[in-house]
Motif scaffolding. Structure first.
Motif, PDB file in Angstrom:
ATOM      1  N   GLY A  81      58.658  27.085  43.391  1.00 20.52           N
ATOM      2  CA  GLY A  81      57.386  26.642  43.991  1.00 20.52           C
ATOM      3  C   GLY A  81      56.220  27.319  43.452  1.00 20.52           C
ATOM      4  N   ASP A  82      55.126  27.226  44.179  1.00 18.01           N
ATOM      5  CA  ASP A  82      53.896  28.237  44.000  1.00 18.01           C
ATOM      6  C   ASP A  82      53.104  28.149  44.856  1.00 18.01           C
ATOM      7  N   LEU A  83      52.228  29.362  44.771  1.00 13.31           N
ATOM      8  CA  LEU A  83      51.182  29.583  45.725  1.00 13.31           C
ATOM      9  C   LEU A  83      49.773  29.053  45.355  1.00 13.31           C
ATOM     10  N   HIS A  84      49.019  28.248  46.129  1.00 14.23           N
ATOM     11  CA  HIS A  84      47.832  27.725  45.948  1.00 14.23           C
ATOM     12  C   HIS A  84      46.781  28.298  46.790  1.00 14.23           C
ATOM     13  N   LEU A  85      45.723  28.955  46.282  1.00 12.23           N
ATOM     14  CA  LEU A  85      44.564  29.622  47.240  1.00 12.23           C
ATOM     15  C   LEU A  85      43.572  28.478  47.367  1.00 12.23           C
ATOM     16  N   ALA A  86      42.975  28.217  48.469  1.00 17.61           N
ATOM     17  CA  ALA A  86      41.993  27.288  48.624  1.00 17.61           C
ATOM     18  C   ALA A  86      40.686  27.682  49.551  1.00 17.61           C
ATOM     19  N   ALA A  87      39.523  27.354  48.868  1.00 16.31           N
ATOM     20  CA  ALA A  87      38.349  27.585  49.509  1.00 16.31           C
ATOM     21  C   ALA A  87      38.061  29.180  49.820  1.00 16.31           C
ATOM     22  N   PRO A  88      38.074  29.940  48.683  1.00 13.19           N
ATOM     23  CA  PRO A  88      38.001  31.609  49.186  1.00 13.19           C
ATOM     24  C   PRO A  88      36.333  31.613  49.391  1.00 13.19           C
ATOM     25  N   THR A  89      36.051  32.350  50.371  1.00  9.79           N
ATOM     26  CA  THR A  89      34.768  32.520  50.444  1.00  9.79           C
ATOM     27  C   THR A  89      34.185  33.334  49.190  1.00  9.79           C
ATOM     28  N   PRO A  90      32.835  33.286  49.101  1.00  9.73           N
ATOM     29  CA  PRO A  90      32.315  34.071  47.687  1.00  9.73           C
ATOM     30  C   PRO A  90      32.768  35.317  47.677  1.00  9.73           C
ATOM     31  N   ALA A  91      33.070  36.468  48.599  1.00  8.03           N
ATOM     32  CA  ALA A  91      33.404  37.584  48.490  1.00  8.03           C
ATOM     33  C   ALA A  91      34.729  37.730  48.204  1.00  8.03           C
ATOM     34  N   VAL A  92      35.718  36.784  49.079  1.00  6.68           N
ATOM     35  CA  VAL A  92      36.997  36.954  48.588  1.00  6.68           C
ATOM     36  C   VAL A  92      37.154  36.385  46.998  1.00  6.68           C
ATOM     37  N   ALA A  93      36.365  35.296  46.541  1.00  2.38           N
ATOM     38  CA  ALA A  93      36.664  34.771  45.197  1.00  2.38           C
ATOM     39  C   ALA A  93      36.386  35.558  44.184  1.00  2.38           C
ATOM     40  N   LYS A  94      35.301  36.621  44.674  1.00  2.00           N
ATOM     41  CA  LYS A  94      34.582  37.565  43.556  1.00  2.00           C
ATOM     42  C   LYS A  94      35.897  38.663  43.427  1.00  2.00           C
ATOM     43  N   LEU A  95      36.352  38.971  44.510  1.00  2.00           N
ATOM     44  CA  LEU A  95      37.604  39.867  44.404  1.00  2.00           C
ATOM     45  C   LEU A  95      38.821  39.394  43.559  1.00  2.00           C
ATOM     46  N   PHE A  96      39.104  38.123  43.849  1.00  2.36           N
ATOM     47  CA  PHE A  96      40.121  37.468  42.748  1.00  2.36           C
ATOM     48  C   PHE A  96      39.608  37.660  41.586  1.00  2.36           C
ATOM     49  N   ASP A  97      38.307  37.363  41.076  1.00  9.11           N
ATOM     50  CA  ASP A  97      37.776  37.484  39.776  1.00  9.11           C
ATOM     51  C   ASP A  97      38.112  39.094  39.223  1.00  9.11           C
ATOM     52  N   LEU A  98      37.466  39.892  39.915  1.00  7.79           N
ATOM     53  CA  LEU A  98      37.487  41.247  39.632  1.00  7.79           C
ATOM     54  C   LEU A  98      38.876  41.814  39.431  1.00  7.79           C
ATOM     55  N   THR A  99      39.915  41.359  40.280  1.00  8.09           N
ATOM     56  CA  THR A  99      41.146  42.008  39.999  1.00  8.09           C
ATOM     57  C   THR A  99      42.182  41.076  39.202  1.00  8.09           C
ATOM     58  N   GLY A 100      41.741  39.974  38.674  1.00  9.73           N
ATOM     59  CA  GLY A 100      42.452  39.097  37.818  1.00  9.73           C
ATOM     60  C   GLY A 100      43.333  38.037  38.605  1.00  9.73           C
ATOM     61  N   LEU A 101      43.474  38.065  39.829  1.00 11.12           N
ATOM     62  CA  LEU A 101      44.040  37.130  40.642  1.00 11.12           C
ATOM     63  C   LEU A 101      43.916  35.834  40.356  1.00 11.12           C
ATOM     64  N   SER A 102      42.834  35.329  40.055  1.00 12.73           N
ATOM     65  CA  SER A 102      42.315  34.131  39.798  1.00 12.73           C
ATOM     66  C   SER A 102      42.972  33.665  38.515  1.00 12.73           C
ATOM     67  N   LEU A 103      43.092  34.656  37.552  1.00 12.09           N
ATOM     68  CA  LEU A 103      44.070  34.226  36.247  1.00 12.09           C
ATOM     69  C   LEU A 103      45.368  33.893  36.373  1.00 12.09           C
ATOM     70  N   THR A 104      45.959  34.473  37.415  1.00 11.59           N
ATOM     71  CA  THR A 104      47.477  34.161  37.561  1.00 11.59           C
ATOM     72  C   THR A 104      47.756  33.275  38.774  1.00 11.59           C
ATOM     73  N   THR A 105      46.822  33.097  39.528  1.00  9.23           N
ATOM     74  CA  THR A 105      47.146  32.123  40.831  1.00  9.23           C
ATOM     75  C   THR A 105      45.949  31.137  40.833  1.00  9.23           C
ATOM     76  N   SER A 106      46.726  29.820  41.207  1.00  5.75           N
ATOM     77  CA  SER A 106      45.681  28.865  41.173  1.00  5.75           C
ATOM     78  C   SER A 106      44.791  29.061  42.391  1.00  5.75           C
ATOM     79  N   VAL A 107      43.617  28.791  42.165  1.00  2.38           N
ATOM     80  CA  VAL A 107      42.504  28.797  43.267  1.00  2.38           C
ATOM     81  C   VAL A 107      41.564  27.413  43.149  1.00  2.38           C
ATOM     82  N   HIS A 108      41.636  26.898  44.271  1.00  2.00           N
ATOM     83  CA  HIS A 108      41.190  25.531  44.327  1.00  2.00           C
ATOM     84  C   HIS A 108      39.768  25.355  45.407  1.00  2.00           C
TER      85      HIS A 108
END
Length: 122
Positions: A81-108
């Motif tokens: 299966g897979d994990l999908h992240l949906a509608a992160p708040t701006p602060a959380v989305a920034k954390l995903f970008d800074l850590t690279g999580l947004s490159l390895t996990t789908s963010v919608h």
């Protein structure tokens, strides 16, 4: 109600036999990460291999919360299966970008887009 429950709200909606939408609100940190981990582990136990995490109400996340998401990504993928992240708040989305999580996990942008990206059950 425990302190953990006051700081983190987790609601689960079963979308289909292998997919759950988990809505997470409040603060995901060292004090509450174990609670989320238990909720996600329960979904794996019941055969849900696709998880959509609705993060629209998540106000704060630290490295403990990130660790839970990384582990959940590994777990879902190990079961096909897979994990999908949906509608992160701006602060959380920034954390995903800074850590690279947004490159390895789908963010919608929202839950609907995340569900549309989930492989159909079958």
């Amino acid at each position: 109600m425990s302190l953990m429950e006051e700081n983190l709200n987790v609601e689960v909606e079963i979308h289909d036999p292998v997919t759950a939408v988990v809505t997470i609100g409040g603060e995901l940190d060292a004090d509450t990460a174990t609670l989320l981990h238990h909720h996600l582990a329960n979904q794996f136990l019941h055969g849900r291999r696709n998880l959509v995490l609705d993060l629209s109400a998540l106000e704060f996340m630290d490295s403990s919360g990130l660790n839970v998401l990384i582990k959940a990504t590994r777990e879902t993928r190990s079961t096909g299966g897979d994990l999908h992240l949906a509608a992160p708040t701006p602060a959380v989305a920034k954390l995903f970008d800074l850590t690279g999580l947004s490159l390895t996990t789908s963010v919608h942008r929202d839950v609907g887009a995340a569900l549309a990206a989930v492989e159909p059950a079958g």
